[in-house]
Design an enzyme around this catalytic site. Structure first.
Site, PDB file in Angstrom:
ATOM      1  N   LYS A   1      -3.234  19.333   0.613  1.00 24.61           N
ATOM      2  CA  LYS A   1      -2.573  18.035   0.780  1.00 24.61           C
ATOM      3  C   LYS A   1      -2.673  17.592   2.240  1.00 24.61           C
ATOM      4  O   LYS A   1      -2.339  18.353   3.154  1.00 24.61           O
ATOM      5  CB  LYS A   1      -1.109  18.204   0.360  1.00 24.61           C
TER       6      LYS A   1
HETATM    7  C1  E4P Z   1       5.072  14.117  -3.316  1.00 26.65           C
HETATM    8  O1  E4P Z   1       4.103  14.784  -3.235  1.00 26.65           O
HETATM    9  C2  E4P Z   1       6.226  14.210  -2.406  1.00 26.65           C
HETATM   10  O2  E4P Z   1       6.469  15.563  -2.120  1.00 26.65           O
HETATM   11  C3  E4P Z   1       7.485  13.674  -3.000  1.00 26.65           C
HETATM   12  O3  E4P Z   1       7.263  13.048  -4.243  1.00 26.65           O
HETATM   13  C4  E4P Z   1       8.349  12.927  -2.056  1.00 26.65           C
HETATM   14  O4  E4P Z   1       9.512  12.550  -2.734  1.00 26.65           O
HETATM   15  P1  E4P Z   1      10.811  12.002  -1.974  1.00 26.65           P
HETATM   16  O5  E4P Z   1      10.507  10.635  -1.471  1.00 26.65           O
HETATM   17  O6  E4P Z   1      11.874  11.991  -3.020  1.00 26.65           O
HETATM   18  O7  E4P Z   1      11.076  12.989  -0.867  1.00 26.65           O
END
Ligand code: E4P
Length: 221
Positions: free
Chosen positions: A83
Site C-alpha cells: 500500500k
Molecule cells: C483503507 O484502506 C483505510 O485504512 C480506511 O478505510 C480508512 O478508514 P477511516 O477513514 O475510517 O480511518
C-alpha cells in the site's frame, strides 16, 4: 463485490473469517499501531488468519525508500499487496513496483477522480478512495466512487476500485450499487450488515409455531 475487513485486530479477523465471507484485509499504519506489535509480525499473523489479499502500507515517503520497503513487505507472504500513498513519490514507486517488478500495489488516500486516474496509469492493482473522510468535510464520498468506476470503464483500466473509509451499512450498499470491486469496512460495520428486525421477528415466530406443533404431535422434523 468483495468484502475486506479494515482492521489489524486478530480477534476481529478470526470472527470475520469464521463466517466464511471475508475476501481480504486492509491495514494502515494507524490500525497496525493500535495492536502494539511490529508491522511485519502483525501482518504475518493476519496472513495466517485470512487467505486473501492483505494490504500492508509503507511508512516512508521518498520513492526509493518506498520501493525498497515495498519489496520487503511483498516478501512477507504471497498475498501481500503493497500500500502506497497517492503522492508523487507514491505513484512513482507504484509504477516501478507494479510495472517493473510485478508487485501488486494499492494506492491509498485517494480523494479525487483525477488522482485515481494517476493510480491506474501507474498500474495499481487497487485504488482506495476514502468515502467517509470526504463525507466528514461535506463532500459526497460516494460520488467519487461512481466517478472512478465510470472513468475506469471508459478506458478499460484493470485497477480495482476498493471503496474505503466506509462507516455504516448504507456506505457498503451504495458502493456495491456504484460498481466498486471491493468494499473494506471495520468489523462493526460488517456485523451491522447482518441485522434486520424482521429477520429476528420472523425467526422467533417460526420457532414459536414449530414449538406448538412439536408439543401437540411430538413430531421431531
Ligand atoms: C483503507 O484502506 C483505510 O485504512 C480506511 O478505510 C480508512 O478508514 P477511516 O477513514 O475510517 O480511518
Amino acid at each position: 463485490m468483495k468484502i475486506f475487513l479494515d482492521t489489524a485486530n486478530l480477534d476481529e479477523l478470526r470472527k470475520g473469517a469464521d463466517w466464511g465471507i471475508i475476501d481480504g484485509v486492509t491495514t494502515n499504519p494507524s490500525l497496525i499501531a493500535k495492536e502494539g506489535r511490529p508491522l511485519e509480525e502483525q501482518v504475518r499473523m493476519i496472513c495466517e488468519i485470512v487467505d486473501g489479499d492483505i494490504s500492508a502500507e509503507v511508512v516512508v515517503t521518498e520513492s526509493g525508500e518506498m520501493i525498497r520497503e515495498g519489496r520487503e513487505l511483498a516478501k512477507i507472504h504471497k498475498n501481500i499487496i503493497v500500500k502506497l500513498p497517492l503522492t508523487r513519490d507514491g505513484i512513482k514507486a507504484c509504477a516501478a513496483l507494479s510495472k517493473g517488478e510485478g508487485i501488486r500495489c494499492n494506492v491509498t488516500l485517494c480523494f479525487s477522480a483525477s488522482q485515481a486516474l494517476l493510480a491506474a496509469k501507474a498500474g495499481a492493482y487497487f485504488v482506495s478512495p476514502f468515502v467517509g473522510r470526504l463525507d466528514d468535510i461535506s463532500q459526497n464520498g460516494m460520488d467519487l466512487i461512481r466517478n472512478i468506476v465510470a472513468i475506469y470503464k471508459n478506458y478499460g483500466y484493470t485497477t480495482q476500485v476498493l471503496s474505503a473509509s466506509l462507516r455504516h451499512p448504507i456506505h457498503v450498499m451504495d458502493s456495491a450499487l456504484a460498481g466498486a470491486h471491493i468494499g473494506t469496512m471495520p468489523f462493526k460495520v460488517l456485523d451491522q450488515l447482518f441485522n434486520h428486525p424482521l429477520t429476528d421477528k420472523g425467526l422467533e415466530n417460526f420457532l414459536k409455531d414449530w414449538g406448538k406443533v412439536f408439543q401437540e404431535t411430538g413430531a421431531v422434523r
